[in-house]
Design an enzyme around this catalytic site. Structure first.
Site, PDB file in Angstrom:
ATOM      1  N   ASP A 292       0.864  -1.229   0.033  1.00  0.00           N
ATOM      2  CA  ASP A 292      -0.048  -0.049  -0.012  1.00  0.00           C
ATOM      3  C   ASP A 292       0.936   1.298  -0.138  1.00  0.00           C
ATOM      4  OD1 ASP A 292      -2.128   1.637   0.084  1.00  0.00           O
ATOM      5  OD2 ASP A 292      -3.111   0.907   1.439  1.00  0.00           O
TER       6      ASP A 292
HETATM    7  C1  BGC Z   1      -5.002   3.369  -0.127  1.00  0.00           C
HETATM    8  C2  BGC Z   1      -5.037   2.368  -1.104  1.00  0.00           C
HETATM    9  C3  BGC Z   1      -4.882   3.131  -2.539  1.00  0.00           C
HETATM   10  C4  BGC Z   1      -3.580   3.723  -2.715  1.00  0.00           C
HETATM   11  C5  BGC Z   1      -3.494   4.269  -3.893  1.00  0.00           C
HETATM   12  C6  BGC Z   1      -3.692   4.102  -0.354  1.00  0.00           C
HETATM   13  O1  BGC Z   1      -3.531   5.064   0.811  1.00  0.00           O
HETATM   14  O2  BGC Z   1      -4.735   2.790   1.135  1.00  0.00           O
HETATM   15  O3  BGC Z   1      -6.327   1.714  -1.020  1.00  0.00           O
HETATM   16  O4  BGC Z   1      -5.177   2.078  -3.531  1.00  0.00           O
HETATM   17  O5  BGC Z   1      -3.593   4.727  -1.581  1.00  0.00           O
HETATM   18  O6  BGC Z   1      -3.971   5.373  -4.175  1.00  0.00           O
END
Ligand code: BGC
Length: 749
Positions: A292
Site C-alpha cells: 500500500d
Molecule cells: C490506499 C489504497 C490506495 C492507494 C493508492 C492508499 O492510501 O490505502 O487503497 O489504493 O493509496 O492510491
C-alpha cells in the site's frame, strides 16, 4: 455486457496515428509457456538495477505537471528502466507520453499504469457499500465492467479495486469502499467485481487488471481508527476476513495489495505468513503483490524495521513484490542483494510476477494498446454508461421505513424538497472519484423536478448545512413545508466524511439535521427522509418518526434520477442492508453474527445477570439484510430432500415465495444456518446463500438452494475446515431478523 471494440479497429487507428511501435511484430497473444520463456530471456538480460526497477511504483502527478526537480528525476528513472509502474497518470495523452519515455530504456519494458478506479471512472456508480446493498451480482459485475471499459480507454491498465475487506465497524471511514460486514456476501461480490474489471481473461482493451485489497484484516482496525493495529484469532482471520480474498484469487484477480495495519503484531506488508505462506503458498497465487502507499517505509514508525533498508529487506522476504511510493526498494534493494542480505531468487520471482502481467496484458506486443485518442473519446461518451449507473443506483437504495404506505408518492400537487443534500451534486459521488465531471451529476432536486412533470410543483429550501449548528434556515424550510403536500428531506454526510482516513467517533447524523427534521415534522406534513452517507449512521428520531426513510448511500452520477424512480414508484426498491445499523455508538462493533452466550436474553427486558446492556437492547436499529419493498412476499412450503445427510452429501432446500401485493417487486431470499453444538461455539446465524428473484403481483416462484457439505463447515481449533456431525438449524427469511421459515437438518457421523 457492453460490446468491445474490435481489434482491427484499434490496429487501424494506431497505424493511422503512427503509434504502433516498431517492436510490435506479434499480434497473436502469447500462451503461458511462451510468456515464461520470454520472461526467462529478459531476466537473463536484466542488470540488478533493472530488476529492482520493475518493483518500483511512483505517483505520476509530478511527471505530468510543470517542470520540477522531482519531474526530472522521475523521467530519468523511467528512461533508465528504474520504474515498473506509475499510479495516478491518466488519460491517453499522458499515458502515451510517459510510456514513450519507458520505451527509451535499454530493454524497452513497458510501464503499468494504475489508478484507484473504485466505483467508476468518468461515470460514477454508487459507492461500493451501496452497490453491495443491491445483492445483485450481475449489476455489480456490470458496474465494474463499465468502470474498466472507461479506464482502459483512457490509458489505464490496472485498478486498485476491489476492496474486499470485511468492515464491521461503521466508525471506520473505509466501510464505504467494501461490501459490508458479511463474509459470504463479501466473497460473492469480490468475485463479481474481479470478473467485471478483468473480463474472463486479461488482454482485452475493455478490461483492466483488478487488485484485491487490503491483505489482510485491514477492516478490523482497532476502534475503527484507520491504519490501526489488528489483533484477532486465527479462526476469525480464516473464517471472516480471508474468504473474500480467496474468492478474488479464485476468480483470477491479477494482483493483491497488502495493508497498513499490523496483524497480531506484524505489519501486513512485512508478513510472510500472509503473503508467502497463505497467498503464494497454500493458495498458489500466480499474480503479484503491491504494497500500500508507503507501507514498506511505514514499517519503520511501526517499530518493526530499523530503517528503509531494513524495511525493504523485510518486505521482499515477506513477499511484497512492488513498492508503492516508499522508494525503499529503489534506494536499497540492489545493495541488499549484493551484500547477500536479500535473496536474488526472491527478487527474480517478484520481477517475474510483474512481467508476467505485462505480457498477459499484451503490452510487449503493443505498449500503447490502451492509449488511443479516438477510443477514449468514444467510450467516455457512451450514453449506455449512464443507463448502467442508473440501474445500479436504483438497485442500491434501501427502503428502511414506510409507515402507512407513504411511498410511493401518489402524484402530489406539490413537493417540498428540503435539506442540505437536496441540491448536492458532488456529495452524491462519494469518496474516490477519478474523472467525474461533478456538475453533470443529477441531484435529488434535479431528478424529482424532471420526473414530477407539470402537475406537481417542486419547492426548495436548504434548511441547514450538513455540519454546524446554525438553525437560521429552519423557518424558511418550515414555511416551504407548510405549502406542500409532502416533504422530501435529504440529509446525511458530506462526501468527504467517509473514505480513507475519515474515521469518526460519532456516527450520529451530523449537525442539526435531526432538529430540522423535528421542526418539519411539527408541521404535520408527511415527511419522507432520504439519507445519503458513506456508512451506516445513527438517526433514531428520524427512524422513529419519519413517514418513510430511504437509504441512498452515495448513489453516483444518476443518483437523483434513481431516487426519483424509487420515490415515484417507477422502480420498486429491493435493496437490503449489507451492514448492521446500530442503535447507539456503545453497541459498536455490532453485526448480525451474534453468539448465544451462556446467558442469553430470552425475553425482552429480562436482562438481570444476562449478556445485555442496562441502557439499550442488544438488537440493532436495522438488521443486516433488512430492506422493505412496495409489495409484500409470502414464504411457504419449505422442503428439504433429506433430513439427515451422510458426510459429503448435499441437500436440496426448496421453498416458494409469492408476491402478495399489488406491484411487481424483487426479493432477496436469504438462507442462514446455525450449527447447534460444535467443538467451538458457533454464531446464532450465518448467511450461507441467497437468491434475488423478481415477482409479478400474485406470482409464485420456487426457490431452490443446494446445501453443499462446505456450507456446514467451519474452522475448528486445529484450523481445519471441516463440518462436524450433529444438528443444524436452517433459517430462510427476508432479513437476518425476519426469518420466515425454519427447519432442522442432521449431519450423520
Ligand atoms: C490506499 C489504497 C490506495 C492507494 C493508492 C492508499 O492510501 O490505502 O487503497 O489504493 O493509496 O492510491
Amino acid at each position: 455486457m457492453l460490446s468491445s471494440n474490435s481489434r482491427s479497429f484499434f490496429l487501424a487507428a494506431l497505424l493511422l496515428t503512427g503509434a504502433l511501435p516498431t517492436t510490435a511484430q506479434k499480434t497473436k497473444p502469447l500462451d503461458a509457456a511462451a510468456i515464461e520463456q520470454r520472461i526467462t530471456g529478459l531476466l537473463q538480460q536484466m542488470t540488478l538495477e533493472e530488476k529492482v526497477g520493475q518493483l518500483n511504483q511512483y505517483s505520476g502527478r509530478e511527471v505530468t505537471g510543470p517542470a520540477s526537480n522531482r519531474k526530472t528525476d522521475l523521467l530519468n528513472s523511467i528512461r533508465s528502466g528504474q520504474v515498473g509502474s506509475m499510479l495516478n497518470v491518466k488519460g491517453v495523452q499522458d499515458t502515451r507520453a510517459i510510456q514513450a519515455e519507458a520505451l527509451k530504456s535499454r530493454l524497452k519494458i513497458p510501464l503499468l499504469f494504475s489508478l484507484d478506479v473504485i466505483h467508476g471512472y468518468q461515470t460514477v456508480f454508487p459507492i461500493p457499500l451501496g452497490e453491495a446493498a443491491s445483492w445483485d451480482l450481475a449489476a455489480i459485475r456490470e458496474s465494474a465492467h463499465v468502470a474498466a471499459r472507461e479506464a482502459a480507454a483512457s490509458g489505464i491498465h490496472w485498478t486498485f479495486a476491489p476492496m474486499v475487506d470485511i468492515g464491521r465497524d461503521p466508525r471506520w471511514g473505509r466501510v464505504m469502499e467494501g461490501a459490508g460486514e458479511d463474509t459470504y456476501l463479501g466473497a460473492q461480490i469480490a468475485r463479481a467485481r474481479v470478473l467485471g474489471f478483468q473480463g474472463e481473461k486479461l488482454g482485452g482493451t475493455d478490461a483492466i487488471m483488478a487488485c484485491a485489497k487490503h491483505f489482510a484484516a485491514y477492516g478490523a482496525a482497532l476502534a475503527g481508527r484507520d491504519y490501526n493495529v489488528v489483533d484477532m484469532s486465527e479462526q476469525q482471520l480464516w473464517e471472516v476476513y480471508l474468504p473474500p480474498f480467496k474468492a478474488a484469487a479464485d476468480a483470477g484477480v491479477a494482483t493483491f495489495m497488502n495493508s497498513f495495519n499490523t496483524l497480531n503484531g506484524v505489519p501486513a506488508t512485512g508478513s510472510s505468513y500472509l503473503q508467502r505462506d497463505i497467498l503464494k503458498g497454500q493458495w498458489n497465487y500466480p499474480g503479484f503483490v503491491v504494497s500500500d502507499w508507503g507501507s514498506i517505509a511505514e514499517m519503520v514508525p511501526w517499530g518493526y524495521a530499523r530503517d528503509k533498508a531494513d524495511a525493504a529487506q523485510k518486505a521482499l522476504a515477506a513477499g511484497s513484490d512492488m513498492d508503492m511510493e516508499s522508494d525503499a526498494y529503489h534506494t536499497t534493494l540492489a545493495q541488499l542483494v549484493k551484500s547477500g542480505q536479500s535473496d536474488e531468487k526472491q527478487l527474480d520471482d517478484a520481477v517475474r510476477r510483474i512481467l508476467r502481467k505485462k505480457f498477459e496484458l499484451g503490452l510487449f506486443e503493443d505498449p500503447y494498446k490502451f492509449s488511443d485518442l479516438k477510443r477514449e473519446k468514444k467510450v467516455l461518451n457512451d450514453p449506455q454508461h449512464r443507463v448502467a449507473a442508473r440501474d445500479a443506483a436504483r438497485k442500491s437504495i434501501v427502503l428502511l421505513e414506510n409507515r402507512n404506505n407513504t411511498l410511493p408518492l401518489a402524484q402530489p400537487r406539490s413537493i417540498a424538497v428540503i435539506g442540505p443534500l437536496a441540491k448536492a451534486k458532488r456529495d452524491l459521488a462519494g469518496s474516490w472519484i477519478v474523472l467525474a465531471d461533478t456538475t453533470q451529476i443529477t441531484s435529488l432536486h434535479d431528478g424529482l423536478s424532471k420526473r414530477a412533470g407539470k402537475n406537481t410543483q417542486i419547492r426548495y429550501a436548504k434548511g441547514c448545512e450538513v455540519e454546524g449548528s446554525s438553525r437560521a434556515g429552519f423557518a424558511a424550510a418550515v414555511e416551504t413545508a407548510k405549502t406542500a403536500d409532502v416533504v422530501v428531506l435529504a440529509v446525511g454526510e458530506t462526501w468527504d466524511m467517509s473514505g480513507e482516513a475519515k474515521s469518526r467517533t460519532d456516527i450520529r447524523l451530523p449537525g442539526v439535521q435531526e432538529e430540522l427534521f423535528q421542526a418539519l415534522k411539527a408541521t404535520g406534513k408527511p415527511i419522507v427522509v432520504v439519507l445519503m452517507a458513506g456508512r451506516p449512521l445513527i438517526f433514531n428520531t428520524i427512524a422513529d418518526q419519519a413517514d418513510a426513510v430511504l437509504y441512498g448511500w452515495f448513489p453516483g452520477s444518476e443518483g437523483g434520477t434513481a431516487l426519483a424512480d424509487v420515490l415515484f414508484g417507477d422502480y420498486n426498491p429491493g435493496g437490503k442492508l449489507p451492514s448492521t445499523f446500530p442503535r447507539n455508538m456503545g453497541q459498536i462493533p455490532l453485526n448480525y453474527q451474534q453468539y448465544n452466550t451462556g446467558r442469553p436474553v430470552t425475553k425482552p427486558g429480562d436482562i438481570r445477570y444476562k449478556s445485555a446492556y442496562i441502557d439499550a437492547p442488544n438488537t440493532p436499529r436495522y438488521a443486516f439484510g433488512h430492506g422493505l419493498s412496495y409489495t409484500t412476499f409470502k414464504y411457504d412450503a419449505l422442503k428439504i430432500d433429506k433430513a439427515s445427510l451422510a458426510a459429503g452429501q448435499s441437500a436440496q432446500v426448496q421453498l416458494t415465495v409469492t408476491n402478495t401485493g399489488k406491484v411487481a417487486g424483487e426479493e432477496v431470499v436469504q438462507l442462514y444456518l446455525r450449527d447447534l453444538v460444535a467443538s467451538v461455539a458457533r454464531p446464532l446465524k450465518e448467511l450461507k446463500d441467497f437468491q434475488k428473484i423478481s415477482l409479478r403481483p400474485g406470482e409464485t416462484k420456487t426457490v431452490t438452494f443446494t446445501l453443499t457439505p462446505d456450507k456446514l463447515a467451519f474452522y475448528n481449533r486445529q484450523l481445519q475446515w471441516a463440518a462436524e456431525p450433529g444438528e443444524f438449524q436452517l433459517m430462510l427469511g427476508s432479513a437476518s431478523d425476519d426469518i420466515r421459515l425454519e427447519s432442522r437438518l442432521t449431519l450423520l457421523p
